[in-house]
Scaffold this active site. Structure first.
Site, short mmCIF file in Angstrom:
data_model
loop_
_atom_site.label_atom_id
_atom_site.label_comp_id
_atom_site.label_asym_id
_atom_site.label_seq_id
_atom_site.Cartn_x
_atom_site.Cartn_y
_atom_site.Cartn_z
N TRP A 275 28.81 34.26 3.48
CA TRP A 275 29.24 35.47 2.69
C TRP A 275 27.95 36.57 2.76
CZ3 TRP A 275 33.39 37.97 0.85
CH2 TRP A 275 34.41 37.35 0.49
N ASN A 338 26.50 33.82 -10.73
CA ASN A 338 27.69 34.79 -9.89
C ASN A 338 28.94 34.70 -10.74
OD1 ASN A 338 28.20 35.71 -7.18
ND2 ASN A 338 29.48 34.06 -7.22
#
Length: 477
Positions: A275, A338
């Site tokens: 990512w 996150n």
């Protein structure tokens, strides 16, 4: 061969370092330098910044490590675009080496440095170091950049070879480091105009030693990463993001370890590293995302101007415990889990209807691991304006997210002590407590803890109407 200068930036380590390796391999004598760039420092909102503290400590450790090998780090405080050409000229080097940065401001700075060096007849060479794949190295079959993560990940894994994960054997050539005099010292934090922060109190160890300790610890529990990574009260994540941001660890070593270990925990973590590459290539190919939506049609969305709501969100006073606890965490530590980043971003954009750019700027101000590419990508994902974004009609419910990922309220109670005695069945929505329970818990809603500033169900309807301007988009299929 003539001497060279290695310009350290977001790569504060003396191992597996592309620019340092190439400079040492091709030159008989190599100087090393770091610039506390006032162009960056002067843009910071305060003089007590954990990132500057982290960088400073990491620079001191790097200097000590280089001196132990016979070299050292020349540290300057000023405009990097001026300091590096000036230093290169005074040292009489034939070339300056650096690892690439992909942010628009950094690209402009490096272009100016390269031109100033060219005028001085000094070369400039830069190298890939902070990512596994960069720029156009991973493209679709039609030779265009990916805008959806899953096919990008498949192509990334298909393109990967042992060569991409190979370490740069810097240690073979360390004898070529240019020695520095004892008088060449690193300025203190106060000399830079900054103050010490609470890094030590938070248990954050900067530098290569801090990165190594966290990495070694994470490898012992990486097998549980997939199962635990979404629960902020548990020790489930790696906590390596700030070390990745400033290059005190090597992305190649991290990715190599994940591949060698295998298993669902390591594979899930590798996905997170991919990512990171994905957002770097988005920024490279689509620099307009810095100020605008990745998908231009989403710039039609009209956000609400609600300064009081924005202030409540920024200060952890929304009345939604999981949101407020997450904001208290980042204000206290510069870290936010996150899962919580997704929840608070969704709340700002979908419940409060406030422009994602306000949230992006808040994270940029407070996150220790702030990285333009990932921060922008994450915010545009949450706001449904970006690549591979959360569809605009899928809206996080902050209460159900809280119930799912902090079921017993352990994280909430850690950062919201005013809710410490609230029963578990009310901790996620304390405004539903009967008055007598509020009295017993010592938490009267509207007095000891704020009532919700918006009703989620009503906010959801406003969001669906707000995004009506882009109905018929691919999101709906």
């Amino acid at each position: 061969m003539p001497s060279a200068l290695v310009w350290f930036r977001r790569d504060l380590r003396d191992f597996d370092h592309a620019a340092l390796y190439h400079a040492l391999k091709h030159h008989d004598q190599v100087f090393c330098a770091f610039v506390f760039d006032t162009e960056i420092l002067d843009s910071l909102p305060g003089r007590c910044d954990r990132r500057v503290d982290f960088i400073h400590a990491s620079v001191v450790e790097l200097d000590n490590a280089l001196r132990a090998c016979g070299g050292g780090l020349i540290v300057r405080h000023g405009l990097a675009r001026e300091a590096i050409p000036s230093l290169a000229a005074s040292l009489g080097v034939s070339a300056v080496y650096a690892n690439r940065d992909y942010e628009p401001a950094a690209l402009a700075r490096d272009a100016e440095v390269a031109e100033r060096l060219r005028v001085l007849d000094i070369g400039f060479a830069d190298f890939k170091d902070q990512v596994i794949f960069e720029k156009s190295e991973v493209l679709t079959q039609g030779n265009s950049p990916f805008s959806v993560f899953t096919p990008y990940k498949r192509a990334w894994l298909k393109a990967l070879t042992p060569f991409h994960l190979k370490s740069y054997p810097v240690e073979k050539y360390m004898a070529r480091l240019a020695p520095l005099s004892a008088e060449e010292a690193t300025p203190g934090l106060a000399d830079l105009g900054f103050e010490e922060t609470n890094l030590s109190e938070l248990g954050i160890t900067p530098g290569m030693s801090g990165g190594r300790r966290l990495f070694d610890d994470f490898l012992k529990r990486i097998g549980r990463y997939k199962a635990k990574r979404d629960f902020p009260a548990q020790k489930g994540v790696s906590y390596l993001s700030v070390h990745l941001r400033f290059g005190t660890v090597s992305i190649r070593e991290l990715a190599r370890a994940a591949l060698e270990l295998g298993g669902e925990g390591a594979e899930t973590w590798l996905s997170e590293l991919i990512w990171r590459d994905f957002y770097f290539q988005i920024l490279w190919h689509h620099p307009h995302v810095v100020k605008a939506s990745f998908r231009p049609e989403y710039d039609q969305v009209r956000w609400d101007d609600k300064p009081a709501w924005l202030a409540a969100w920024r200060e952890g006073r929304t009345g939604y415990p999981i949101v407020d606890a997450a904001i208290r965490q980042i204000l206290h530590s510069g870290f936010m889990h996150n899962r919580l980043r997704m929840i608070v971003a969704s709340f700002l954009t979908k419940d409060l209807g406030i422009d994602w750019r306000h949230g992006e700027a808040f994270f940029a101000e407070h996150l220790n691991d702030f990285d333009l590419a990932a921060n922008n990508g994450g915010w545009q994902w949450a706001a449904s304006t970006g690549c591979d974004a959360q569809p605009w009609f899928r809206i996080f419910n902050p209460v159900t997210q809280s119930e799912r990922f902090d079921s017993d309220g352990a994280f909430i109670r850690r950062y919201l002590p005013e809710l410490a005695k609230v029963p578990a069945k009310f901790i996620h929505a304390p405004w539903t407590m009967p008055p007598i329970d509020q009295q017993l818990a010592g938490c009267v809603i509207g007095k000891d803890y704020p009532a919700p500033i918006v009703d989620h169900a009503q906010a959801r309807e406003r969001t669906l109407a707000r995004f009506g301007v882009v109905k018929g988009s691919p999101d709906e299929t």
